[in-house]
Design an enzyme around this catalytic site. Structure first.
Site, PDB file in Angstrom:
ATOM      1  CE  LYS A 136      14.834 -24.693  10.690  1.00 20.69           C
ATOM      2  NZ  LYS A 136      15.635 -23.514  10.982  1.00 20.69           N
TER       3      LYS A 136
ATOM      4  CE  LYS B 149       4.224 -20.996  12.422  1.00 24.50           C
ATOM      5  NZ  LYS B 149       5.056 -20.101  13.226  1.00 24.50           N
TER       6      LYS B 149
ATOM      7  CG  HIS C  56       8.151 -25.241  12.874  1.00 27.22           C
ATOM      8  ND1 HIS C  56       7.839 -24.928  11.576  1.00 27.22           N
ATOM      9  CD2 HIS C  56       8.230 -24.043  13.530  1.00 27.22           C
ATOM     10  CE1 HIS C  56       7.745 -23.605  11.443  1.00 27.22           C
ATOM     11  NE2 HIS C  56       7.974 -23.061  12.623  1.00 27.22           N
TER      12      HIS C  56
ATOM     13  CD  GLU D 111      12.373 -20.813  19.160  1.00 24.20           C
ATOM     14  OE1 GLU D 111      12.781 -20.130  18.226  1.00 24.20           O
ATOM     15  OE2 GLU D 111      11.186 -20.851  19.524  1.00 24.20           O
TER      16      GLU D 111
ATOM     17  CG  ASP E  38       5.145 -19.842  17.304  1.00 23.67           C
ATOM     18  OD1 ASP E  38       4.948 -19.348  16.176  1.00 23.67           O
ATOM     19  OD2 ASP E  38       6.209 -19.708  17.938  1.00 23.67           O
TER      20      ASP E  38
ATOM     21  CE  LYS F 116       8.959 -18.455  20.896  1.00 28.24           C
ATOM     22  NZ  LYS F 116       9.545 -18.931  19.645  1.00 28.24           N
TER      23      LYS F 116
ATOM     24  CG  HIS G 275      11.066 -21.765   8.710  1.00 30.40           C
ATOM     25  ND1 HIS G 275      10.128 -21.611   9.684  1.00 30.40           N
ATOM     26  CD2 HIS G 275      12.259 -21.783   9.349  1.00 30.40           C
ATOM     27  CE1 HIS G 275      10.720 -21.523  10.862  1.00 30.40           C
ATOM     28  NE2 HIS G 275      12.011 -21.630  10.687  1.00 30.40           N
TER      29      HIS G 275
ATOM     30  NE  ARG H 214      -3.193  -0.992   2.665  1.00 33.72           N
ATOM     31  CZ  ARG H 214      -3.960  -1.335   3.682  1.00 33.72           C
ATOM     32  NH1 ARG H 214      -4.794  -0.485   4.204  1.00 33.72           N
ATOM     33  NH2 ARG H 214      -3.907  -2.540   4.214  1.00 33.72           N
TER      34      ARG H 214
HETATM   35  C1  BG6 Z   1       8.696 -19.710  13.738  1.00 33.99           C
HETATM   36  C2  BG6 Z   1       8.026 -19.363  15.033  1.00 33.99           C
HETATM   37  O1  BG6 Z   1       7.816 -20.386  12.892  1.00 33.99           O
HETATM   38  O2  BG6 Z   1       9.810 -20.549  14.010  1.00 33.99           O
HETATM   39  C3  BG6 Z   1       8.995 -18.701  15.985  1.00 33.99           C
HETATM   40  O3  BG6 Z   1       6.944 -18.483  14.770  1.00 33.99           O
HETATM   41  C4  BG6 Z   1      10.231 -19.534  16.168  1.00 33.99           C
HETATM   42  O4  BG6 Z   1       8.376 -18.465  17.247  1.00 33.99           O
HETATM   43  C5  BG6 Z   1      10.803 -19.945  14.822  1.00 33.99           C
HETATM   44  O5  BG6 Z   1      11.176 -18.765  16.899  1.00 33.99           O
HETATM   45  C6  BG6 Z   1      11.923 -20.957  14.989  1.00 33.99           C
HETATM   46  O6  BG6 Z   1      12.552 -21.155  13.759  1.00 33.99           O
HETATM   47  P1  BG6 Z   1      14.080 -21.516  13.685  1.00 33.99           P
HETATM   48  O7  BG6 Z   1      14.343 -21.710  12.219  1.00 33.99           O
HETATM   49  O8  BG6 Z   1      14.833 -20.388  14.299  1.00 33.99           O
HETATM   50  O9  BG6 Z   1      14.245 -22.781  14.483  1.00 33.99           O
END
Ligand code: BG6
Length: 517
Positions: free
Chosen positions: A205, A171, A263, A239, A258, A363, A201, A64
């Site tokens: 990897k 996502k 994942h 993480e 999440d 986290k 994603h 936009r």
């Molecule tokens: C994302 C989540 O999909 O994946 C995040 O929304 C997370 O919360 C991230 O930190 C982790 O991805 P990676 O590649 O750093 O393991």
């Protein structure tokens, strides 16, 4: 011990030439967002640098805000300094790449905006650049339906017709089964399922792609990959980062939506699925869906016994103080949202009957590490095991997805000396020492696959819906329940005590991810 020096000469490599890279235009909707500057443009730049892009292509940012082609290029160039995986950015390569970048200003809710886009695409003067289109929806899911309708109405997206058109979506794909189904209906109103590429994603990897290669190209491990030999499996995605500035999003998502729904269930399905009949996208995805469908459904009672959630309170990670989740910005001070989730799942099929699969993610844990540990059954309690009073470590195979990407095998060895001491030792394979430092970013691989039209690394409709069914059953079990004391954990620790209780039910314990020196 290391096996990194066993490298074969290159005749052992198999590489398939990439086909189907026809000239095309990549249209990014939501181009002023973070994802474009952080991930998409750096990925496309690297693909271009490595000569992996089609012979002719254009990248069009649609958003936009008022910008010109040049001002957008300048912005992206500056961002590349921060987000490129190779530094410094090559100015000559960038200059050649940037000639292909354009900006189209418009409001998605208005038809004229897409007409502008159509005019721009036509102005490139080449049929493939006008007809072969990759639409990247880096926008809120609530806008998917609208965009798809607009581009269809303008003649840019068709189920049949000239060229190819594909839609890539990020996502979160919905927030439960019903919303995912609704999104699927919206996307497939004007596109076939085969034109929809849903991103996770993790599938981009290298180490995640190596799971299937490892399982189905080596004869020694696959025959142990079953209930006869495996005691249990642990999948950890930990993480160090907290929720930080994403409090608002996290309040809606939580760790289950999440990380687990996407994942972690993806990694689980690759680890546990049956061999596909071929490497074709549909064959691989058929097996993943079959696996997800074999996960034993969880009743409300099962959730209470088999699933643990957790939330961090103030603490320190590597000496750095962290606020509690309830003190993060945009978080309800009485929130029950989970920043940690752990679960014991059973796969009711012939191969895995009775084998617990433990999953955990959180986290503000002590380290960032993703790994899969296959723990094998112990030896009979005679001979050395009997002498060690039951303390002989079990064999384990660990797939380190990140960081220190690699694989380790743990077995017992005799401690040199005149006594009969045994100790676990390890064999390590490390990506770095075997293959060097070249590790493309997940988005490079995913964009390339989408351009090539190979959907193997993307999530199919039934896959995303089955994964939501699992997540929904867990949420239903949590409904109306507040967190208990055993579910809180200090930032910088390995999660709540309840997660240890979960494994203790069967005499197991969590293994901390390995630190490879
Ligand atoms: C994302 C989540 O999909 O994946 C995040 O929304 C997370 O919360 C991230 O930190 C982790 O991805 P990676 O590649 O750093 O393991």
């Amino acid at each position: 011990m290391s096996i990194s020096n066993l490298s074969e000469p290159s005749h052992g490599d198999i590489s398939a030439d990439r086909k189907n890279l026809t000239p095309c235009s990549i249209v990014i909707f939501g181009a002023s967002g973070d994802l474009t500057a952080r991930k998409l443009i750096p990925a496309l730049y690297h693909l271009f640098k490595e000569k992996q892009m089609p012979s002719d292509f254009r990248v069009i940012g649609f958003a936009r805000r008022e910008k010109t082609d040049d001002s957008w290029r300048t912005e992206l160039r500056a961002a590349l300094n921060d987000f490129s995986r190779t530094k410094p950015v090559d100015d000559k390569v960038w200059a050649d790449f940037a000639k292909n970048i354009f900006y189209c200003q418009g409001d998605l809710t208005e038809t004229p905006a897409c007409e502008k886009l159509e005019t721009l695409l036509t102005s490139f003067g080449s049929a493939p650049l006008r007809e072969n289109l990759l639409f990247y929806l880096a926008i809120s899911p609530s806008q998917f339906g609208e965009v798809v309708e607009q581009v269809h109405r303008t003649g840019l997206l068709n189920k049949e017709g000239a060229g190819w058109q594909r839609i890539v979506v990020e996502k979160p794909f919905g927030h439960d089964l019903a919303s995912a189904q609704a999104l699927n209906r919206e996307l497939t109103r004007y596109a076939h399922e085969q034109q929809v590429f849903r991103i996770d994603h993790y599938l981009g990897k290298e180490t995640v792609q190596n799971i299937l290669m490892f399982r189905f190209s080596n004869s020694i491990f696959e025959r142990l990959w079953n209930r006869e030999a495996v005691d249990h499996v642990q999948i950890t995605v930990s993480e160090k980062i907290g929720v930080g500035g994403r409090g608002g999003y996290y309040e809606e998502a939580g760790a289950l939506r999440d990380m687990v729904q996407n994942h972690m269930l993806q990694v689980l399905s690759l680890i546990a699925m049956e061999p596909p009949v071929s490497l074709e996208a549909e064959s691989v995805r058929d097996e993943k869906v079959k696996l997800l469908k074999s996960i034993r459904p969880l009743s409300r009672d099962d959730v209470a016994k088999q699933v643990v959630r957790g939330q961090y309170f103030a603490g320190a990670v590597s000496g750095e103080p962290r606020p509690g989740y309830r003190q993060e910005t945009k978080v309800n001070p009485a929130s029950n949202v989970e920043t940690f989730a752990a679960m014991k799942l059973f796969i009711d099929n012939w191969r895995w009957s009775g084998v617990p699969f433990y999953l955990r993610t959180g986290k503000n844990l002590p380290m960032s590490a993703s790994e899969v540990r296959i723990q094998f059954r112990p030896t009979p309690n005679v001979l050395f095991a009997a002498k060690c009073g039951g303390s002989l470590g079990a064999n384990a195979l660990t797939l380190r997805l990140q960081p220190n990407e690699g694989i380790s095998l743990r077995f017992n060895g005799k401690v040199p000396g005149t006594t009969l001491g045994a100790r676990p030792v390890r064999m390590h394979f490390s990506y770095d020492s075997e293959f060097g430092a070249y590790t493309p970013e997940a988005y490079e691989r995913l964009l390339l696959e989408a351009i090539a039209g190979d959907a193997t690394l993307f999530i199919r409709r039934d896959e995303v819906e089955t994964a939501w069914q699992i997540a929904d059953s867990i949420r239903a079990g949590w409904e109306g329940k507040s967190l208990t004391n055993r579910e809180f954990y200090a930032a910088g620790t390995w999660g709540p005590i309840a997660a240890d209780d979960l494994l203790a039910q069967l005499g197991h314990e969590w293994h901390e991810p390995q630190v490879i020196k």
